[in-house]
Write an enzyme that holds these catalytic residues in place. Structure first.
Site, PDB file in Angstrom:
ATOM      1  N   HIS A 197      -4.524   5.451  -4.039  1.00 16.38           N
ATOM      2  CA  HIS A 197      -3.710   6.224  -4.970  1.00 16.38           C
ATOM      3  C   HIS A 197      -3.550   5.364  -6.229  1.00 16.38           C
ATOM      4  O   HIS A 197      -3.550   4.134  -6.150  1.00 16.38           O
ATOM      5  CB  HIS A 197      -2.351   6.481  -4.322  1.00 16.38           C
ATOM      6  CG  HIS A 197      -1.475   7.430  -5.063  1.00 16.38           C
ATOM      7  ND1 HIS A 197      -0.771   7.060  -6.170  1.00 16.38           N
ATOM      8  CD2 HIS A 197      -1.185   8.738  -4.858  1.00 16.38           C
ATOM      9  CE1 HIS A 197      -0.074   8.090  -6.616  1.00 16.38           C
ATOM     10  NE2 HIS A 197      -0.312   9.129  -5.835  1.00 16.38           N
ATOM     11  N   ASP A 233      -0.102   0.114   1.135  1.00 15.17           N
ATOM     12  CA  ASP A 233       0.530   1.332   0.641  1.00 15.17           C
ATOM     13  C   ASP A 233       0.625   2.292   1.835  1.00 15.17           C
ATOM     14  O   ASP A 233      -0.381   2.874   2.260  1.00 15.17           O
ATOM     15  CB  ASP A 233      -0.337   1.928  -0.478  1.00 15.17           C
ATOM     16  CG  ASP A 233       0.151   3.300  -0.929  1.00 15.17           C
ATOM     17  OD1 ASP A 233       1.100   3.824  -0.334  1.00 15.17           O
ATOM     18  OD2 ASP A 233      -0.464   3.848  -1.863  1.00 15.17           O
ATOM     19  N   GLN A 263       1.443   7.455   3.091  1.00 15.58           N
ATOM     20  CA  GLN A 263       0.984   8.577   3.931  1.00 15.58           C
ATOM     21  C   GLN A 263       0.937   8.186   5.411  1.00 15.58           C
ATOM     22  O   GLN A 263       0.298   8.863   6.213  1.00 15.58           O
ATOM     23  CB  GLN A 263      -0.418   9.050   3.490  1.00 15.58           C
ATOM     24  CG  GLN A 263      -0.480   9.580   2.071  1.00 15.58           C
ATOM     25  CD  GLN A 263       0.272  10.900   1.874  1.00 15.58           C
ATOM     26  OE1 GLN A 263       0.648  11.569   2.834  1.00 15.58           O
ATOM     27  NE2 GLN A 263       0.498  11.270   0.631  1.00 15.58           N
ATOM     28  N   LYS A 307       8.497  11.677   1.136  1.00 19.39           N
ATOM     29  CA  LYS A 307       7.384  12.212   1.933  1.00 19.39           C
ATOM     30  C   LYS A 307       7.719  12.202   3.427  1.00 19.39           C
ATOM     31  O   LYS A 307       6.893  12.559   4.253  1.00 19.39           O
ATOM     32  CB  LYS A 307       6.119  11.396   1.687  1.00 19.39           C
ATOM     33  CG  LYS A 307       5.574  11.521   0.262  1.00 19.39           C
ATOM     34  CD  LYS A 307       4.317  10.703   0.102  1.00 19.39           C
ATOM     35  CE  LYS A 307       3.952  10.471  -1.341  1.00 19.39           C
ATOM     36  NZ  LYS A 307       3.374  11.653  -1.991  1.00 19.39           N
ATOM     37  N   CYS A 316      -3.967  12.151  -7.877  1.00 23.57           N
ATOM     38  CA  CYS A 316      -3.627  10.786  -8.353  1.00 23.57           C
ATOM     39  C   CYS A 316      -4.481   9.725  -7.649  1.00 23.57           C
ATOM     40  O   CYS A 316      -4.001   8.605  -7.389  1.00 23.57           O
ATOM     41  CB  CYS A 316      -2.148  10.464  -8.162  1.00 23.57           C
ATOM     42  SG  CYS A 316      -1.064  11.647  -8.940  1.00 23.57           S
TER      43      CYS A 316
HETATM   44  C1  LIG Z   1      -0.989   6.994  -0.685  1.00 26.25           C
HETATM   45  C2  LIG Z   1       0.020   7.222  -1.764  1.00 26.25           C
HETATM   46  N1  LIG Z   1       0.461   6.187  -2.467  1.00 26.25           N
HETATM   47  C3  LIG Z   1       1.364   6.330  -3.449  1.00 26.25           C
HETATM   48  C4  LIG Z   1       1.890   7.558  -3.765  1.00 26.25           C
HETATM   49  C5  LIG Z   1       2.906   7.670  -4.860  1.00 26.25           C
HETATM   50  O1  LIG Z   1       4.115   8.125  -4.366  1.00 26.25           O
HETATM   51  P1  LIG Z   1       5.403   8.267  -5.295  1.00 26.25           P
HETATM   52  O2  LIG Z   1       5.036   9.249  -6.342  1.00 26.25           O
HETATM   53  O3  LIG Z   1       6.465   8.727  -4.375  1.00 26.25           O
HETATM   54  O4  LIG Z   1       5.677   6.904  -5.857  1.00 26.25           O
HETATM   55  C6  LIG Z   1       1.452   8.680  -3.061  1.00 26.25           C
HETATM   56  C7  LIG Z   1       1.949  10.027  -3.412  1.00 26.25           C
HETATM   57  O5  LIG Z   1       1.261  11.006  -3.305  1.00 26.25           O
HETATM   58  C8  LIG Z   1       0.498   8.500  -2.031  1.00 26.25           C
HETATM   59  O6  LIG Z   1       0.053   9.549  -1.333  1.00 26.25           O
END
Ligand SMILES: Cc1ncc(COP(=O)(O)O)c(C=O)c1O
Length: 406
Positions: A118, A195, A198, A221, A358
């Site tokens: 992401h 990260d 998910q 999430k 993203c």
């Molecule tokens: C794997 C992953 N990392 C980071 C993010 C970013 O999350 P946030 O917008 O809550 O910071 C997301 C959101 O879709 C994600 O799926």
């Protein structure tokens, strides 16, 4: 299968929108009433600031905030002082990259990452590497689009100081084999940043067993509110970091020429934190634990298998991830832009995500402008999948007709 009817009674959005087919939980989950109630309780009954007032209401707010941290720590098997509240995973990963790179990255070092990231995991390191003249390298993905241990080994060199990886891809739903990768990274002297945005809502993440150095995720999430995230760091690492933000509540003593900062994790939480959101996240964790992550995992797996079985007889689309590890379906209708397709799904009240999610390097890898993503969670049932597949068939037929008419 979970008792979805009963579960949905806890999610007020279904009362307002009884026909809602929500298949976009990877973007954000729906919020159960107990989380909303808990946040309302804070605002209505003891909604004052924490760590500041020497009166009962402030003690109560502080206790609830601290209790939320304890719940998060237990949830991921960390110590409470290893849990830093942030505003989301993006905030956590950016802060961490800035703090860690300041002392630990120099010209010529390498940060190893992947094309599955992401942007929140990738871009902070891209900017830091640019500024520090360090290298940003990618683990080549397998043909299927996975990060594999074999390819990780090939990409690992003694220059690699940081390995920054997603635990689960938000586009493909593939789980990174961190259990194998982390020991190899440590043997190499590299720190590993995960990260887990998910991951935490789908399966048990145990930071001790995983032995990652840092890990981050967002509350929204995992049935929690927006505006709250978590940065976990091993105590010995956190103790060595200097905060990027200074201000109220993170300092012990201030002199005209210097500041003595508080202990971890408070030194990383400058200013009034998202108090209601942290407390709401604590309640979301209780809710997840009450249902049981294993039950959620089994429920989602069953729906995912059901969906794939239904999709197998349909022509006119490309499925990108036949074998996802979490319930994400990534596809494109042949010749149709994902945004156009998603608009058609909307007419049946089927909410799915479209675009590059993203994570644009994934679209580049798949050689598409973006994709459609259906993501399943605990409040979904077979009817939702039927509606999704029905909308897919309808959309394929619609665009076939339109093409035929041209
Ligand atoms: C794997 C992953 N990392 C980071 C993010 C970013 O999350 P946030 O917008 O809550 O910071 C997301 C959101 O879709 C994600 O799926």
């Amino acid at each position: 299968m979970l008792a979805v009817k009963k579960i949905r009674e806890c999610f007020p959005i279904y009362k307002k929108h009884p026909r809602l087919v929500y298949l976009d939980s990877a973007a954000t989950s729906l919020k159960p009433q107990p989380v909303l109630d808990k946040m309302n309780e804070y605002y209505g009954e003891y909604g004052v600031n924490i760590h500041r007032g020497v009166y009962e209401l402030s003690f109560k707010a502080t206790d609830e905030y601290d209790l939320a941290r304890e719940k998060v720590a237990r949830f991921i098997n960390a110590r409470t002082e290893e849990v830093v509240f942030t505003s989301n995973v993006t905030d956590a990963l950016n802060k961490l990259a800035l703090m860690y790179a300041k002392e630990n990255i120099k010209a010529g070092d390498v940060v190893l990452t992947s094309e599955l990231e992401h942007h929140s995991s990738l871009l902070p390191w891209m900017k830091i590497c640019e500024e520090k003249k360090a290298g940003l390298r990618y683990i080549p993905l397998s043909e299927e689009g996975r990060i594999t241990t074999e390819n990780f080994k090939k990409a690992l060199t003694d220059k690699v100081k940081v390995v920054a990886l997603t635990y689960v891809s938000n586009v493909m739903g593939y789980r990174t084999p961190l259990e194998e990768i982390i020991p190899l990274a440590h043997e190499n002297g590299s720190v590993v940043i995960v990260d887990a945005a998910q991951a935490v809502q789908h399966f048990r993440v145990d930071v001790k067993a995983l032995d990652c150095d840092f890990l981050a995720f967002s509350g929204h999430k995992m049935l929690g509110p927006t505006g709250i995230g978590v940065l976990y760091g091993k105590k010995r690492h956190l103790k060595k970091l200097q905060p990027v933000f200074y201000g109220g509540d993170m300092n012990e003593d201030v002199y005209p020429d210097r500041v003595e900062i508080k202990e971890i994790p408070y030194c990383f939480e400058a200013g009034t934190p998202p108090i209601a959101e942290a407390i709401g996240l604590g309640r979301a964790i209780d809710f997840l634990e009450e249902i049981g992550l294993k039950n959620i995992e089994a429920h989602c797996r069953e729906l995912y298998d059901y969906a794939l079985a239904k999709l197998s007889g349909i022509e006119g689309f490309t499925l990108y991830n036949k074998n996802a590890d979490i319930p994400i379906i990534a596809l494109n209708i042949d010749g149709v832009h994902p945004h156009d397709a998603a608009t058609c799904f909307e007419q049946d009240k089927v909410c799915i995500r479209s675009g590059h999610h993203c994570a644009q390097l994934v679209s580049r890898f798949l050689n598409c402008v973006g994709s459609l993503r259906a993501s399943i969670y605990l409040y979904n049932d077979r009817e939702d999948i039927d509606m999704f597949v029905g909308a897919l068939v309808k959309t394929i037929e619609l665009f076939r007709k339109l093409d035929g008419g041209q």
